[in-house]
Design a protein around this motif. Structure first.
Motif, PDB file in Angstrom:
ATOM      1  N   THR A  46      -6.824  -1.294 -15.213  1.00 35.25           N
ATOM      2  CA  THR A  46      -5.489  -0.582 -14.665  1.00 35.25           C
ATOM      3  C   THR A  46      -5.931   0.616 -13.123  1.00 35.25           C
ATOM      4  OG1 THR A  46      -4.506  -0.354 -16.810  1.00 35.25           O
ATOM      5  CG2 THR A  46      -4.240   1.329 -15.063  1.00 35.25           C
ATOM      6  N   ASP A  47      -7.322   0.410 -13.783  1.00 32.47           N
ATOM      7  CA  ASP A  47      -7.864   0.972 -12.090  1.00 32.47           C
ATOM      8  C   ASP A  47      -8.288  -0.205 -11.260  1.00 32.47           C
ATOM      9  OD1 ASP A  47      -9.674   3.306 -11.404  1.00 32.47           O
ATOM     10  OD2 ASP A  47     -11.323   3.086 -12.465  1.00 32.47           O
ATOM     11  N   ALA A  48      -8.387  -0.937 -11.801  1.00 31.97           N
ATOM     12  CA  ALA A  48      -8.870  -1.977 -10.874  1.00 31.97           C
ATOM     13  C   ALA A  48      -7.496  -3.115 -10.428  1.00 31.97           C
ATOM     14  CB  ALA A  48      -9.346  -3.723 -11.197  1.00 31.97           C
ATOM     15  N   ASN A  49      -6.643  -2.817 -10.385  1.00 37.05           N
ATOM     16  CA  ASN A  49      -4.999  -2.838 -10.346  1.00 37.05           C
ATOM     17  C   ASN A  49      -4.446  -2.098  -9.089  1.00 37.05           C
ATOM     18  OD1 ASN A  49      -2.672  -3.941  -9.840  1.00 37.05           O
ATOM     19  ND2 ASN A  49      -2.133  -2.601 -11.776  1.00 37.05           N
ATOM     20  N   ASN A  50      -5.164  -0.121  -9.352  1.00 35.24           N
ATOM     21  CA  ASN A  50      -4.752   0.705  -8.210  1.00 35.24           C
ATOM     22  C   ASN A  50      -5.116   0.550  -7.286  1.00 35.24           C
ATOM     23  OD1 ASN A  50      -4.170   3.150 -11.156  1.00 35.24           O
ATOM     24  ND2 ASN A  50      -2.841   1.735 -10.636  1.00 35.24           N
ATOM     25  N   LEU A  51      -6.501   0.188  -7.425  1.00 31.29           N
ATOM     26  CA  LEU A  51      -7.539   0.099  -6.168  1.00 31.29           C
ATOM     27  C   LEU A  51      -7.383  -1.077  -5.700  1.00 31.29           C
ATOM     28  CD1 LEU A  51     -10.906   0.979  -8.050  1.00 31.29           C
ATOM     29  CD2 LEU A  51      -9.676   2.204  -6.314  1.00 31.29           C
ATOM     30  N   GLY A  52      -6.827  -2.043  -5.822  1.00 34.35           N
ATOM     31  CA  GLY A  52      -6.156  -3.229  -5.175  1.00 34.35           C
ATOM     32  C   GLY A  52      -5.179  -2.881  -4.453  1.00 34.35           C
ATOM     33  N   TRP A  53      -3.662  -2.238  -4.985  1.00 34.78           N
ATOM     34  CA  TRP A  53      -2.863  -1.823  -4.486  1.00 34.78           C
ATOM     35  C   TRP A  53      -2.916  -0.799  -4.120  1.00 34.78           C
ATOM     36  CZ3 TRP A  53       1.332  -5.188  -3.451  1.00 34.78           C
ATOM     37  CH2 TRP A  53       1.447  -5.612  -4.689  1.00 34.78           C
ATOM     38  N   LEU A  54      -3.621   0.430  -3.894  1.00 34.01           N
ATOM     39  CA  LEU A  54      -4.429   1.168  -2.760  1.00 34.01           C
ATOM     40  C   LEU A  54      -4.940   0.453  -1.837  1.00 34.01           C
ATOM     41  CD1 LEU A  54      -4.440   4.239  -2.307  1.00 34.01           C
ATOM     42  CD2 LEU A  54      -6.678   4.429  -3.561  1.00 34.01           C
ATOM     43  N   GLY A  55      -5.951  -0.047  -1.351  1.00 31.62           N
ATOM     44  CA  GLY A  55      -6.227  -0.394  -0.434  1.00 31.62           C
ATOM     45  C   GLY A  55      -5.374  -1.787   0.212  1.00 31.62           C
ATOM     46  N   TYR A  56      -3.786  -2.081  -0.074  1.00 28.25           N
ATOM     47  CA  TYR A  56      -3.004  -3.047   0.402  1.00 28.25           C
ATOM     48  C   TYR A  56      -2.258  -1.618   0.839  1.00 28.25           C
ATOM     49  CZ  TYR A  56       0.853  -6.052   0.523  1.00 28.25           C
ATOM     50  OH  TYR A  56       1.862  -6.893   1.766  1.00 28.25           O
ATOM     51  N   ALA A  99     -18.699  -6.361 -12.680  1.00 23.79           N
ATOM     52  CA  ALA A  99     -17.455  -7.927 -12.770  1.00 23.79           C
ATOM     53  C   ALA A  99     -16.085  -7.808 -12.042  1.00 23.79           C
ATOM     54  CB  ALA A  99     -17.971  -8.181 -13.996  1.00 23.79           C
ATOM     55  N   LEU A 100     -15.822  -6.281 -12.735  1.00 20.58           N
ATOM     56  CA  LEU A 100     -14.721  -6.460 -11.864  1.00 20.58           C
ATOM     57  C   LEU A 100     -14.197  -6.010 -10.314  1.00 20.58           C
ATOM     58  CD1 LEU A 100     -11.599  -7.484 -13.366  1.00 20.58           C
ATOM     59  CD2 LEU A 100     -10.955  -5.061 -14.127  1.00 20.58           C
ATOM     60  N   LEU A 101     -15.248  -5.004 -10.447  1.00 19.24           N
ATOM     61  CA  LEU A 101     -14.769  -4.096  -8.766  1.00 19.24           C
ATOM     62  C   LEU A 101     -15.450  -4.465  -7.641  1.00 19.24           C
ATOM     63  CD1 LEU A 101     -14.558  -0.201 -10.293  1.00 19.24           C
ATOM     64  CD2 LEU A 101     -12.856  -1.627  -9.502  1.00 19.24           C
ATOM     65  N   ALA A 102     -16.224  -5.285  -8.099  1.00 21.83           N
ATOM     66  CA  ALA A 102     -17.236  -6.573  -6.775  1.00 21.83           C
ATOM     67  C   ALA A 102     -16.077  -7.224  -6.214  1.00 21.83           C
ATOM     68  CB  ALA A 102     -18.410  -6.757  -7.655  1.00 21.83           C
ATOM     69  N   PRO A 103     -16.013  -8.046  -6.525  1.00 21.66           N
ATOM     70  CA  PRO A 103     -14.892  -9.117  -6.348  1.00 21.66           C
ATOM     71  C   PRO A 103     -13.218  -8.096  -5.643  1.00 21.66           C
ATOM     72  CG  PRO A 103     -15.021  -9.652  -8.157  1.00 21.66           C
ATOM     73  CD  PRO A 103     -15.921  -8.310  -8.444  1.00 21.66           C
ATOM     74  N   LEU A 104     -13.015  -7.209  -5.904  1.00 22.48           N
ATOM     75  CA  LEU A 104     -11.721  -6.178  -5.368  1.00 22.48           C
ATOM     76  C   LEU A 104     -12.496  -6.011  -3.916  1.00 22.48           C
ATOM     77  CD1 LEU A 104      -8.864  -5.400  -5.994  1.00 22.48           C
ATOM     78  CD2 LEU A 104     -10.520  -3.144  -6.727  1.00 22.48           C
ATOM     79  N   ALA A 105     -13.416  -4.671  -4.139  1.00 24.29           N
ATOM     80  CA  ALA A 105     -14.515  -4.529  -3.251  1.00 24.29           C
ATOM     81  C   ALA A 105     -14.576  -5.615  -1.696  1.00 24.29           C
ATOM     82  CB  ALA A 105     -15.720  -3.546  -3.290  1.00 24.29           C
ATOM     83  N   ALA A 106     -15.311  -6.322  -2.001  1.00 24.59           N
ATOM     84  CA  ALA A 106     -15.716  -8.278  -2.059  1.00 24.59           C
ATOM     85  C   ALA A 106     -14.119  -7.919  -0.803  1.00 24.59           C
ATOM     86  CB  ALA A 106     -15.918  -8.967  -2.394  1.00 24.59           C
ATOM     87  N   TYR A 108     -11.396  -6.599  -0.536  1.00 21.73           N
ATOM     88  CA  TYR A 108     -10.957  -6.207   0.577  1.00 21.73           C
ATOM     89  C   TYR A 108     -12.073  -5.830   2.222  1.00 21.73           C
ATOM     90  CZ  TYR A 108      -9.725  -0.888   2.818  1.00 21.73           C
ATOM     91  OH  TYR A 108      -9.453   0.122   3.017  1.00 21.73           O
ATOM     92  N   GLY A 109     -13.209  -5.830   1.361  1.00 24.27           N
ATOM     93  CA  GLY A 109     -14.464  -5.611   3.045  1.00 24.27           C
ATOM     94  C   GLY A 109     -13.499  -7.289   4.152  1.00 24.27           C
ATOM     95  N   ARG A 113     -12.229  -6.411   7.865  1.00 20.73           N
ATOM     96  CA  ARG A 113     -13.122  -7.539   9.179  1.00 20.73           C
ATOM     97  C   ARG A 113     -12.042  -8.307   9.556  1.00 20.73           C
ATOM     98  NH1 ARG A 113     -18.402  -7.666  10.905  1.00 20.73           N
ATOM     99  NH2 ARG A 113     -18.343  -9.750  11.748  1.00 20.73           N
ATOM    100  N   TYR A 114     -11.515  -8.792   9.154  1.00 15.61           N
ATOM    101  CA  TYR A 114     -10.548 -10.270   9.735  1.00 15.61           C
ATOM    102  C   TYR A 114      -9.234 -10.476   9.635  1.00 15.61           C
ATOM    103  CZ  TYR A 114     -15.689 -12.246   9.004  1.00 15.61           C
ATOM    104  OH  TYR A 114     -16.696 -12.965   9.039  1.00 15.61           O
ATOM    105  N   ARG A 115      -9.085  -8.648   9.879  1.00 17.61           N
ATOM    106  CA  ARG A 115      -7.800  -8.747  10.035  1.00 17.61           C
ATOM    107  C   ARG A 115      -7.042  -8.541  11.979  1.00 17.61           C
ATOM    108  NH1 ARG A 115      -8.056  -2.578   8.664  1.00 17.61           N
ATOM    109  NH2 ARG A 115      -8.606  -2.103  10.557  1.00 17.61           N
TER     110      ARG A 115
END
Length: 140
Positions: A46-56, A99-106, A108-109, A113-115
């Motif tokens: 749930t934390d990874a999901n929230n952080l993903g949607w927060l980044g989005y 292991a779960l948060l590293a791909p999320l951070a990558a 988002y980065g 960078r490429y938006r």
């Protein structure tokens, strides 16, 4: 009140209530100073999901997405940290978290960078749907 804002408010309330369901486990961890009979994976997922949607939401500049998921991310990060504090297997908990948060951070980065560039004259525009897109094409 119009139907759309009423529906948005109801969904917001239900989502915030869902984020609050982990508070009973948090209270139990704090009271017993133990993580016995408490699952870690729901907090982390749930934390990874929230952080993903927060980044989005940050990328889209959507205040509703940011507000709701900031609350959820804060509550679930608190649960993850308390679980880590009282867990006898700290290394395993940290490795799962990384292991779960590293791909999320990558991801988002990469997205930051490429938006595509935005026109400052149009603050509400969607980053990923340029206003000058060719007819019949949809980048998403």
């Amino acid at each position: 009140m119009a139907p759309a804002p009423l529906l948005a408010a109801a969904c917001l309330a239900c989502t915030l209530a869902m984020f609050g369901t982990g508070l009973s486990d948090l209270r139990q961890m704090l009271a017993t100073q133990s993580v016995e009979n408490i699952q870690f994976l729901p907090f982390l997922a749930t934390d990874a999901n929230n952080l993903g949607w927060l980044g989005y939401g940050c990328l889209k500049r959507d205040p509703t997405l940011v507000a709701v998921n900031a609350v959820g991310a804060a509550l679930n990060t608190l649960c993850v940290l308390v679980y880590l504090r009282y867990s006898p297997h700290k290394r395993r908990v940290l490795l799962r978290s990384l292991a779960l948060l590293a791909p999320l951070a990558a991801g988002y980065g990469y997205a930051c960078r490429y938006r595509p560039p935005m026109d400052p004259a149009q603050p509400g525009q969607d980053r990923y749907r340029p206003s000058q897109a060719a007819p019949g094409t949809d980048p998403l």
